[in-house]
Write an enzyme that holds these catalytic residues in place. Structure first.
Site, mmCIF file in Angstrom:
data_model
loop_
_atom_site.group_PDB
_atom_site.id
_atom_site.type_symbol
_atom_site.label_atom_id
_atom_site.label_comp_id
_atom_site.label_asym_id
_atom_site.label_seq_id
_atom_site.Cartn_x
_atom_site.Cartn_y
_atom_site.Cartn_z
ATOM 1 N N ILE A 22 65.008 10.517 -36.076
ATOM 2 C CA ILE A 22 64.984 9.951 -37.419
ATOM 3 C C ILE A 22 64.091 10.776 -38.333
ATOM 4 C CG2 ILE A 22 64.277 7.944 -38.784
ATOM 5 C CD1 ILE A 22 65.097 6.193 -36.411
ATOM 6 N N ASP A 73 49.171 16.987 -33.350
ATOM 7 C CA ASP A 73 49.142 15.847 -32.456
ATOM 8 C C ASP A 73 48.533 14.688 -33.238
ATOM 9 O OD1 ASP A 73 48.653 13.912 -30.534
ATOM 10 O OD2 ASP A 73 48.007 15.344 -29.012
ATOM 11 N N TYR A 169 57.143 -3.744 -27.881
ATOM 12 C CA TYR A 169 57.847 -3.143 -29.010
ATOM 13 C C TYR A 169 57.857 -4.084 -30.208
ATOM 14 C CZ TYR A 169 61.689 -1.060 -31.700
ATOM 15 O OH TYR A 169 62.442 -0.503 -32.701
#
Length: 282
Positions: A22, A73, A169
């Site tokens: 995405i 990172d 999640y």
């Protein structure tokens, strides 16, 4: 150049986690609209999945934008702070921040598992890169975005309001949408717009690894959720078109603090996916 109107010419954007998936789709659409796009991620060389920050930046250039690859990172706060210092020094402005970075391959290990089978490690992975990382990027981006009355787009999910994948999640996405709401409150007098965006099922490089069955279909079954034909999924560019539409909308402030389905925004703004559809598959 690709013939797409350069509605974001002169704008500067950051898309986190844009080596693939995405994030890459959003970065490409911002570039196609003429923006200078800082593409962040850890991938400097291809791994098990294709895609690097350098490859995404090069595609942005071909589409008519300016791609700037940054190996970063997002667990390293100092590296993130240096990114936004660099943007101020080189461009003096930032118009769009897309908080997208997420460790999808790690999260895939725990799909469909009840919470007692999802270890604390999964909680830490999901909240570190995927929630905390979004907060950190927003902290360092905010001074620049306030100066430009810019846009923060947090890539979230319908899992914020209903069960999807697993408990970790859903809690993380609900927390992200609350972060969107609270940041919007803090920025209410600044002119900055903060939204959460809910894509549907997106045919990322990870899902493209799903083989076709004997009937020629690429089908994935998510335990407890259903079975999906991936040929009906949306492309990674579809969420990118939503970000472009929001970034170009002078009235976007009315949307601040809320979560928006990509398909709903497509109907309101009049854009489609690459194949001309408005996919609804969440």
């Amino acid at each position: 150049m690709n013939g797409i109107p350069q509605v974001l010419g002169g704008r500067v954007a950051v898309v986190t986690g844009a080596s693939r998936g995405i994030g890459k789709g959003i970065a490409l659409e911002l570039g196609a609209a003429g923006a200078t796009v800082f593409v962040t991620g850890r991938s400097a060389v291809p791994g098990r999945l294709p895609g690097t920050v350098h490859a995404t930046a090069a595609e942005i250039d071909l589409l008519g934008g300016v791609g700037v690859p940054v190996v970063c990172d997002h667990r390293d706060d100092d590296a993130v702070e240096r990114l936004f210092e660099r943007i101020r020094n080189e461009h003096g402005r930032l118009d769009v921040l897309v908080n997208n970075v997420y460790n999808a391959p790690a999260a895939a290990r725990w799909l469909g598992k009840p919470f007692w089978e999802v270890p604390p490690q999964a909680w830490d992975e999901t909240f570190d890169v995927g929630l905390r990382s979004h907060y950190v990027a927003s902290v360092f981006a905010a001074p620049l975005l306030i100066e430009s009355a810019g846009l923060i787009a947090n890539i979230s999910s319908p899992g914020a309001e209903r069960y999807m994948h697993n408990a970790v999640y859903g809690v993380a996405k609900a927390a992200l949408d609350r972060l969107t709401s609270d940041m919007a409150d803090d920025l209410a007098e600044s002119g900055v717009t903060v939204v959460s965006l809910w894509p549907g099922i997106v045919d990322t490089e990870l899902l493209q690894m799903v083989p076709r069955d004997r009937d020629g279909r690429r089908v994935v079954t998510l335990p407890g959720e259903g079975t999906y034909d991936l040929d009906n999924a949306e492309s990674p560019r579809f969420p990118g078109r939503a970000v472009v539409a929001l970034a170009a909308d002078p009235d976007r402030r009315q949307r601040s603090g809320s979560a928006w389905r990509i398909a709903d925004l497509a109907e309101e703004y009049g854009f489609t996916d690459l194949d001309g559809r408005i996919p609804r598959n969440d």
